[in-house]
Design an enzyme around this catalytic site. Structure first.
Site, PDB file in Angstrom:
ATOM      1  CE  LYS A  52     -56.784 -38.742  57.859  1.00 40.81           C
ATOM      2  NZ  LYS A  52     -55.428 -38.048  57.667  1.00 40.81           N
ATOM      3  CG  HIS A  53     -58.221 -47.674  59.879  1.00 40.67           C
ATOM      4  ND1 HIS A  53     -59.330 -48.335  60.592  1.00 40.67           N
ATOM      5  CD2 HIS A  53     -58.452 -47.730  58.509  1.00 40.67           C
ATOM      6  CE1 HIS A  53     -60.250 -48.743  59.631  1.00 40.67           C
ATOM      7  NE2 HIS A  53     -59.752 -48.366  58.572  1.00 40.67           N
ATOM      8  CB  SER A  54     -55.559 -46.862  66.045  1.00 42.19           C
ATOM      9  OG  SER A  54     -56.825 -46.622  66.474  1.00 42.19           O
ATOM     10  CG  ASP A  90     -59.231 -48.423  64.548  1.00 44.25           C
ATOM     11  OD1 ASP A  90     -58.840 -48.642  63.428  1.00 44.25           O
ATOM     12  OD2 ASP A  90     -58.788 -47.714  65.286  1.00 44.25           O
TER      13      ASP A  90
END
Length: 656
Positions: free
Chosen positions: A289-291, A300
């Site tokens: 998942k994105h930061s 990312d």
């Protein structure tokens, strides 16, 4: 059977094998009901030991308190307060949350008597390390503080009691009642299955390369090949150029025309397949998942790489078309039309607000992935079109080719890119934002000790809210989970588009290296390595090799310049490997990534539109299981690879 069909079968076989290995029923554990993940308290007396008082009478409502329904990436924490007359407040924060304020986790009443401690059961996150602080409500001070990394579905006890050293001292001990599960095991198995596939394909190619086996296969299928050759049509049309132009070659110089580089399509396919996998959920693992704000995860990486390789494709395809005699006016129209279509598809077809029902123009999200690609493509393509210069036939004997011709020939474009970056820096660090410190780069919310809760993204967020309005931005940014931000923020906003243009132009530079030094492998690799070093050193200087303490941290939400230089450094590194392996030595054809790389728009739009349809998604037996989500996401991604392969064989390409 050819290598392509064999690979497709192996790919599906790998998905089935992964499902077989990962899909056994949930492990039966004491105190865990089949219908859900409920932590058990059955062994706490035995494991919290060493004090005979813990073997005494338990609280009559303890069974009710321990029945906390655990979700994915959670553990059960039982807080025991043995302090007589002293109630406790437990605070929690994640180690991953930079300069965050503690958040209340539980209130625990004082112990009734020595043999009957007060107990509260709570769930805690297992994604990152946790910091627990125990406060005494009488003195409003921290009695103790613990740092610990909890494991998924584990069962833990926090024992708060008087220390043996003195009556006023408080001791806090953390005890493991039940061991957690290894939530990363499915990823390890999937990796091993993928590695086995690579080995199997390599062995298959080796066997097919042997003369005896190759002759035997050739004789076995000779009749079928003869019929196919007789019935095949000669002079079938080749695949259209990436820009979709249909220009006829008025003047052609064979040595100057760029041949198609498989490493470019392979790199595009790698980024696209990773994008499909993470968009489908990535097994619900946090690193897919994105930061939340600063830092990098696998998710990312993919979008910037796609932007980078788009820049390379812009230069390669435009050079091919212009050297074949296409007019700049015609290409100008095609560039504008393609950019317009990308933006429209992003707003109308691939829009996250459809999950809320019919699309409402009052709340439609205006920024987005395809929208940013459309704007970035338009700006970079126009720059290259207006300042385009013919590529020299050969640089072998020219002294200037040993220096910086690929850069100096593009000095007008570089000047404009530097001006754009100066605008990004000026707006980011000097634009006054009401209620926020100038130059703020933080997430707002509970970050920065909660001083700027409504300043998410600083100038970038302010510009988006000012130009587009809150209702037209992304309503669920990744910062909301960890930093508890409450304002809308769009990671594909206006200000970040400037740096995506910079990223694409660095991709253009990679394309120029490939074309200016064609057939000079050493010169190409030296320049790729040089760009890796230069961009890497810039990233080190900007970040001070720290996730949060640098001048400009790596941040996907902001598309910070350090994010661009770091991901561009990685991109040049990948090309440094792919180019000699795929295009020079031919050790790898780019399969299977080459096929989705040749049909990127169709695969991207298709995976977004059909995300909720079978066979890309189905009802899971256990929604709180990483392994079931991982199986589903791997199978869905593999299916899009297979679809891209079939379309490639049928010569079906969606060009806009």
């Amino acid at each position: 059977m050819g290598a392509g069909p064999a690979l497709a079968l192996l790919l599906l076989a790998g998905s089935v094998l992964s499902a077989t290995l990962l899909a056994p029923g949930r492990r039966a554990e004491p105190g865990r009901e089949k219908s859900g993940r409920t932590g058990s308290y059955s062994h706490w007396k035995r494991k919290t030991m060493e004090d005979e008082r813990w073997t005494g009478e338990m609280s009559p409502n303890l069974d009710e308190k321990r029945n906390v329904e655990l979700k994915m990436d959670q553990a059960l924490l039982l807080i025991h307060n043995e302090l007589l007359g002293t109630s406790l407040t437990i605070y929690w924060k994640s180690e991953y949350c930079y300069q965050c304020t503690f958040q209340p986790l539980a209130n625990v009443s004082h112990g009734r008597k020595p043999a009957k401690p007060s107990v509260e059961a709570v769930s805690v996150s297992t994604q990152h390390g946790s910091i627990l602080q125990v406060n005494s409500t009488l003195e409003e001070r921290a009695a103790c503080r613990l740092e610990y990394k909890f494991g998924e579905f584990g069962n833990y006890s926090l024992l708060v009691r008087h220390a043996s050293s003195g009556a006023d001292d408080i001791a806090c001990d953390l005890v493991v009642n039940e061991n957690p599960v290894d939530s990363n095991l499915p990823v390890s198995i999937a990796f091993l299955v993928g590695l086995a596939l690579v080995i199997a394909i390599s062995i298959l190619k080796l066997l097919l390369s042997l003369d005896d086996i190759n002759n035997w296969i050739s004789k076995a299928i000779a009749s079928r090949e003869t019929d196919r050759l007789i019935n095949s049509e000669l002079g079938s049309p080749s695949r259209a150029d990436p820009l979709g132009a249909d220009c006829q070659p008025e003047t052609r110089r064979a040595s100057a025309l760029p041949h198609r580089l498989r490493c470019v399509d392979t790199f595009r396919g790698v980024a696209l397949i990773l994008m499909v996998f993470v968009n489908y959920g990535g097994g619900k693992y946090w690193y897919f998942k994105h930061s939340s704000w600063n830092g990098l995860t696998v998710a990312d990486l993919v979008f910037p790489w796609f932007v980078f390789i788009m820049g390379s494709s812009i230069f390669l395809s435009m050079t091919s078309l212009l050297q074949r005699g296409c007019s700049k006016i015609k290409l100008l129209g095609k560039i504008a039309w393609r950019s317009f279509l990308l933006i429209c598809i992003g707003i109308i077809i691939v829009n996250p607000n459809y999950c809320l029902g019919p699309l409402s123009w009052d709340k439609v999200r205006i920024p987005g992935v395809l929208q940013r690609l459309g704007v970035t493509y338009f700006v970079v393509a126009m720059l290259e079109l207006f300042f385009w210069k013919p590529v020299p036939d050969s640089c072998t004997l020219e002294r200037s080719c040993l220096s910086l011709r690929d850069i100096t020939s593009s000095w007008p474009q570089w000047l404009i890119i530097l001006i754009l970056e100066s605008i990004w820096l000026a707006l980011t660090f000097f634009l006054p934002v009401p209620g926020c410190p100038t130059g703020y780069l933080g997430p707002g919310g509970i970050g920065d000790l909660g001083k700027y809760p409504h300043c998410t993204g600083g100038a970038a967020g302010y510009i988006d809210r000012l130009l587009l309005g809150d209702s037209h931005l992304y309503q669920h940014p990744s910062s909301a989970v960890l930093y508890h931000t409450e304002v809308a923020y769009d990671p594909e906003g206006v200000l970040g588009t400037i740096n995506s243009i910079v990223m694409a132009f660095l991709g253009v530079q990679a394309g120029k290296i490939l074309l200016y030094y064609k057939d000079q492998t050493k010169a190409i690799l030296i320049r790729f390595a040089a760009w890796c070093c230069i961009l890497g050193l810039i990233s080190i200087a900007l970040t001070k090799m720290s996730a949060n303490e640098g001048f400009i941290p790596i941040n996907k939400n902001l598309w910070s310049i350090s994010y661009v230089t770091t991901l561009s450094c990685f991109a040049f590194s990948i090309l440094l490997i792919l180019y000699p392996v795929v295009d020079v030595k031919g050790l790898w054809t780019g399969t299977p990534f080459f096929y989705p790389g040749m049909n990127s728009i169709l695969v991207y739009v298709g995976h977004e539109v059909f995300e909720d349809y079978f066979p890309f998604q189905w009802k899971l037996e256990d929604e709180q299981s990483h392994k079931e989500h991982l199986i589903q996401n791997i199978v869905a991604t593999a299916l899009w690879v297979l679809i891209a392969y079939i379309l490639y064989k049928k010569k079906v390409f969606w060009k806009i």
